[in-house]
Every structure is written in C-alpha cells, then in structure tokens.
Design an enzyme around this catalytic site. Structure first.
Site, mmCIF file in Angstrom:
data_model
loop_
_atom_site.group_PDB
_atom_site.id
_atom_site.type_symbol
_atom_site.label_atom_id
_atom_site.label_comp_id
_atom_site.label_asym_id
_atom_site.label_seq_id
_atom_site.Cartn_x
_atom_site.Cartn_y
_atom_site.Cartn_z
ATOM 1 N N CYS A 50 -7.130 8.510 -15.604
ATOM 2 C CA CYS A 50 -7.857 8.376 -16.873
ATOM 3 C C CYS A 50 -9.337 8.634 -16.587
ATOM 4 O O CYS A 50 -10.207 7.926 -17.054
ATOM 5 C CB CYS A 50 -7.610 7.028 -17.538
ATOM 6 S SG CYS A 50 -7.973 5.631 -16.494
ATOM 7 N N ASP A 54 0.867 -1.174 0.000
ATOM 8 C CA ASP A 54 0.000 0.000 0.000
ATOM 9 C C ASP A 54 0.910 1.232 0.000
ATOM 10 O O ASP A 54 1.702 1.412 0.936
ATOM 11 C CB ASP A 54 -0.868 -0.046 1.264
ATOM 12 C CG ASP A 54 -1.788 1.160 1.376
ATOM 13 O OD1 ASP A 54 -1.655 2.097 0.571
ATOM 14 O OD2 ASP A 54 -2.634 1.147 2.293
HETATM 15 C C1 LIG Z 1 -4.648 3.426 -12.833
HETATM 16 S S1 LIG Z 1 -3.907 2.007 -12.246
HETATM 17 C C2 LIG Z 1 -2.204 2.295 -12.559
HETATM 18 C C3 LIG Z 1 -1.787 2.115 -13.988
HETATM 19 C C4 LIG Z 1 -0.295 2.145 -14.135
HETATM 20 N N1 LIG Z 1 0.280 3.393 -13.651
HETATM 21 C C5 LIG Z 1 0.127 1.955 -15.585
HETATM 22 O O1 LIG Z 1 0.416 2.908 -16.278
HETATM 23 O O2 LIG Z 1 0.144 0.815 -16.051
HETATM 24 C C6 LIG Z 1 -4.016 2.198 -10.530
HETATM 25 C C7 LIG Z 1 -3.326 1.114 -9.740
HETATM 26 O O3 LIG Z 1 -3.292 1.543 -8.382
HETATM 27 C C8 LIG Z 1 -3.301 0.385 -7.576
HETATM 28 N N2 LIG Z 1 -3.602 0.832 -6.182
HETATM 29 C C9 LIG Z 1 -4.784 1.162 -5.661
HETATM 30 N N3 LIG Z 1 -4.635 1.537 -4.380
HETATM 31 C C10 LIG Z 1 -3.315 1.469 -4.091
HETATM 32 C C11 LIG Z 1 -2.526 1.739 -2.936
HETATM 33 N N4 LIG Z 1 -3.086 2.154 -1.805
HETATM 34 N N5 LIG Z 1 -1.194 1.546 -3.019
HETATM 35 C C12 LIG Z 1 -0.628 1.104 -4.160
HETATM 36 N N6 LIG Z 1 -1.324 0.831 -5.281
HETATM 37 C C13 LIG Z 1 -2.646 1.010 -5.252
HETATM 38 C C14 LIG Z 1 -4.322 -0.491 -8.239
HETATM 39 O O4 LIG Z 1 -4.144 -1.830 -7.869
HETATM 40 C C15 LIG Z 1 -4.028 -0.239 -9.714
HETATM 41 O O5 LIG Z 1 -3.183 -1.236 -10.225
#
Ligand SMILES: C[S@@+](CC[C@H](N)C(=O)[O-])C[C@H]1O[C@@H](n2cnc3c(N)ncnc32)[C@H](O)[C@@H]1O
Length: 466
Positions: A359, A285
């Site tokens: 997005c 996280d």
């Molecule tokens: C929009 S996607 C990221 C796409 C990525 N940056 C790419 O370009 O391929 C958001 C990501 O944030 C992750 N996520 C959500 N909450 C999170 C947290 N508290 N800490 C780390 N990652 C988290 C989700 O699992 C997801 O994979």
C-alpha cells in the site's frame, strides 16, 4: 444540552430529507429558534471538516453511545463554535476526554490542506479531497453467507440496492442509503464514503469484511483453486488471508506467517469470526521459512504483502501530511526487506504464481523491487498482464512494468496500492489463469433476490486457526 440535542435532531432530519433546516427548526420544540438555526447552519457548513476530524480522532468508535449527529454538533461547538460556556450537560466531560485528540486532528487537517484559519478549511472542506471521496467497500464473506442474502438484509434495513455499477462514475455519485455491486469484483458491495458499518451485525458476525477494493485485488488475482496450498508470507491482520480462504472454500491449506505477536492475536480473532478453518498461523520470520521444508512442497501460490511505508494508505493521506514521502533511509531499509522477501518467495520449488502487493506509492518499494527480483532469476518468472482495462498501471521504469497495477483515490477511487502478478515461465506456456481474468468488465448477471432468506449465523463459532 437541549440546544445540542435539538440541533442534532434537525441535522438528522435534513440528512434523511424530512424537511428543510428552517422547517425542521420551526417544527422543533426548542424555544430559541434563532440560536438553534444558527448552530445547525454552522455545523452543516463545516460538515465535511467535522466528519474528517471525528473519523480520524476515532471518536465514534471510542464512544459507542454517542450518536453521529450529536457528535457533529458537539465537536463543532468545541472546536469551531463558542465552546460549551457552562452548557453541554453530560456531554461536556465526554468531549473533554477527547478534546486534545480532536484539536490535534483539526490542526493536522489544516497543515495537510495548507491553511491556517478554520474559515479557510471551508472552501476545501466543501469540496472533499479525493481521499475523502473513496467509497466504503464491503467484501461479502462467502464462507459465511452469500451476496444475495446480504443485499436482502440491507434492503430490509432501508438501504436501496442499485444493481451492478457500470463505471467509476456510478461509485463516485453514490449518496445517502444507496449501495451498488462493484463492476469488477463479484463479492464487493459499495456504499457511500461516510457509511460506517463497524457496528453492523453482519460485520460483527464475520459475514462482511470491511476491506478497500484495491486490497481485495491481491487474493483475487492470485486465484488459488480450492484444494491448493498457499503461503501468505506477511499475513497479519489477515484480511487477505480470509479472502484467500474464501476463494479456497476452506479446502486446501494456507500457511500464514507474521512476526508481530499482537497483530497475530487480532488476526486469529478475525479469522475465527470469518469462519476460516484452512489456515495454519505461525509467528515466524518468513525469511526463516525454508523453501525445501517438506511441509511446503505442494505450495503453488504465494501472497507477499510485506511491510511498507504505507504512503498510499487513505488514513495517512487524510491525517499525516508528508506521510507520502518517507525518508530515503526508511525507504532503503523497507525496499531491502521487500527485495529479500520476494526473492525468498520465488525460491519455493513448486511455486507457480505469486502476487506481490504494497500500500505504498513509492517506486522503490514497487516497480524497483519487482524488477530486481526478475533480474535475479532471468527466464524463470515473468510478469503476467492482468486486468487490461484497469486504468492505472505500473510506472514504465522497465519493459513489462505496465503489467503491474497501481491504484489511487484519484484514478480508481481506492486507497493507494501496487500489485504485481508473477508466474513461472513454464506455467505461462499454457493459458494463464490470471490472464483469463482479462475481460473483467464483461458483466455477469447481477445478483437477484432469493426466494428464501437464510438465517444469519451471527455468533457462529469456528475455532481460531492458530
Ligand atoms: C502490510 S502488513 C500485511 C497485511 C496483511 N497482508 C493483510 O492483508 O491484512 C505487513 C505485515 O508483515 C509483517 N512482517 C514484517 N516483516 C516480516 C517477516 N520478516 N516475516 C513475516 N512477517 C513480517 C508485519 O508484522 C505486518 O503485519
């Protein structure tokens, strides 16, 4: 069975300009010329509709041996024509496996376009909506190859390279087997919208990353120099991480975090294929990553691309009517996380520059999140005015919001996106690196042919960076 094969062959011939429908139908060996002609004309009439349905049902990805033109004829017959009526041969059971999904996708398309009859799709279908017109953007992975070699490869495959585009109009009018260099991003090639490169050897070998142009902007605008330490806070599935690694030339370090185990697993595969070796991937996280941890003391760059409603995603815009308007409750929860994540990221002591991106098209997840973070740390960070000639800017909800970038199929021929670049105030007193990206439309020389062809490193192995 023979009818469908003949119709697919005629369609393919028409598309590759081998002749007119009539000429090709009469030139075929199929005996019932009238029947063949009618089927080809009808399939072609619904071509845009069929493309959209086949793409959103993922038919060609699931059935790798099914050729696109055959698929088009079969899906026409199944959904819009007379059904297979005892014919269809070996294709009938294949299509039967996908029948429910295909029917559902056709129904969604109708709801999305606000029509009830198949016929009514035609008028809209023959004028594809903005989301259908977004070209296929292809980022050349500088860790594995270079733009000249990729251009040469496509030319040898019969594609025609048109040089650097000078306007969005050039991108909009791309057709057939023509491709261009993007006017803004130096390693981005642009193909017509329908081009599917998922099976292409260069993609399979990690030389190409199939990534929308708007999604290439965050790493480009963060612009970490080789050797620097970067955090990619919400990283999976890793397209932006691999872009960051390419900018770093694999020198320095990327600390990439994500919570989702499955997405991290595919990210590890993606990074290995892309030859990324400077990344430490952690299932963590981001909010629990301590800014005072000595491991991150040199982190000057952070990319924050958190979970969002995805309301700008092209697939959503094509497939899910109403997805552009997530519920108030969901927006509130997402924005709460986004605000916490942004404030947390700004607490890293050595941070100089941060890019926040989503997005989503919703103000609550974009301008409001940035405004909240700036208000909570007054005088510490500022919004950097980037890409002054980018046509679509942040909503003017607070002074400076126009420095943010927005993107959409209508205005930038990309998916819907939002980007803000924040920089620590004391850094801003010297000339900002990202502001120096201002004269983005001054064309640098477009790639020329190289004398020597470098061999494709297909299958080159780099250990996964988990
Ligand atoms: C929009 S996607 C990221 C796409 C990525 N940056 C790419 O370009 O391929 C958001 C990501 O944030 C992750 N996520 C959500 N909450 C999170 C947290 N508290 N800490 C780390 N990652 C988290 C989700 O699992 C997801 O994979």
């Amino acid at each position: 069975h023979a009818l469908y094969a003949a119709a697919a062959a005629v369609l393919e011939g028409v598309e590759s300009r081998q002749g007119s429908i009539k000429g090709l139908v009469y030139g075929s060996r199929f005996q019932n010329v009238k029947q063949l002609y009618a089927l080809v004309c009808e399939t072609q009439r619904y071509s845009a509709v069929l493309d959209a349905v086949i793409a959103s049902a993922g038919l060609l990805r699931a059935e790798k041996k099914l050729r696109p033109h055959v698929a088009k004829v079969l899906v026409y017959e199944l959904l819009l024509g007379r059904g297979f009526r005892g014919g269809g041969g070996r294709w009938k059971p294949l299509l039967a496996r996908h029948q429910a999904r295909l029917k559902a996708e056709l129904a969604r398309l109708k709801v999305h376009r606000g029509v009830s009859r198949n016929e009514d799709l035609l008028e809209v279908g023959s004028r594809p909506g903005p989301a259908l017109q977004v070209p296929r953007f292809v980022r050349v992975n500088a860790l594995k190859t270079c733009i000249d070699d990729v251009i040469d490869y496509f030319k040898r495959q019969g594609f025609s390279y048109e040089g650097r585009a000078s306007s969005l109009e050039d991108l909009r009018s791309l057709k057939g087997k023509h491709f261009l260099l993007d006017p803004l991003l130096p390693e981005l090639l642009v193909f017509p919208a329908h081009t599917d490169l998922h099976e292409h050897p260069l993609y399979q070998a990690g030389h190409l990353i199939l990534q929308d142009k708007a999604s290439c902007l965050p790493a480009m605008l963060l612009a970490p120099p080789p050797g620097s330490h970067v955090i990619d806070a919400c990283a999976a599935p890793g397209n932006k991480t691999s872009h960051l690694a390419a900018l770093l030339k694999n020198q320095g370090k990327i600390f990439a975090f994500d919570l989702d185990e499955k997405r991290l697993a595919s990210m590890a595969t993606l990074l290995a294929r892309a030859g990324v070796s400077c990344c430490e991937l952690a299932e963590k996280d981001f909010l629990a990553v301590s800014p005072s941890d000595q491991r991150y003391r040199q982190v000057q760059y952070i990319l924050l691309d958190p979970s969002c409603s995805g309301s700008g995603m092209l697939t959503r815009q094509l497939e899910e009517p109403g997805a552009g308007a997530p519920s108030k409750k969901r927006l509130h929860a997402l924005a709460g996380f986004q605000q916490r994540a942004l404030c947390h990221a700004l607490a890293f002591p050595s941070l100089r520059r941060l890019v926040y991106s989503t997005c989503s098209l919703c103000q609550e997840e974009n301008e409001d999140v940035v405004q909240d973070a700036l208000q909570k740390s007054p005088g510490t960070f500022r919004l950097v005015p980037v890409l002054p000639s980018w046509p679509h800017r942040g909503l003017g909800t607070f002074p400076g919001a126009e420095h943010c970038l927005r993107a959409s199929p209508e205005t930038t021929l990309t998916g819907g996106f939002f980007i803000a670049v924040l920089e620590r105030e004391e850094v801003s007193s010297s000339v900002s690196q990202t502001e120096a990206l201002g004269p983005e439309l001054t064309p640098s020389p477009a790639p020329k042919r190289k004398q020597q062809q470098r061999k494709l490193a297909a299958g080159a192995s780099t250990p996964p960076c988990t």
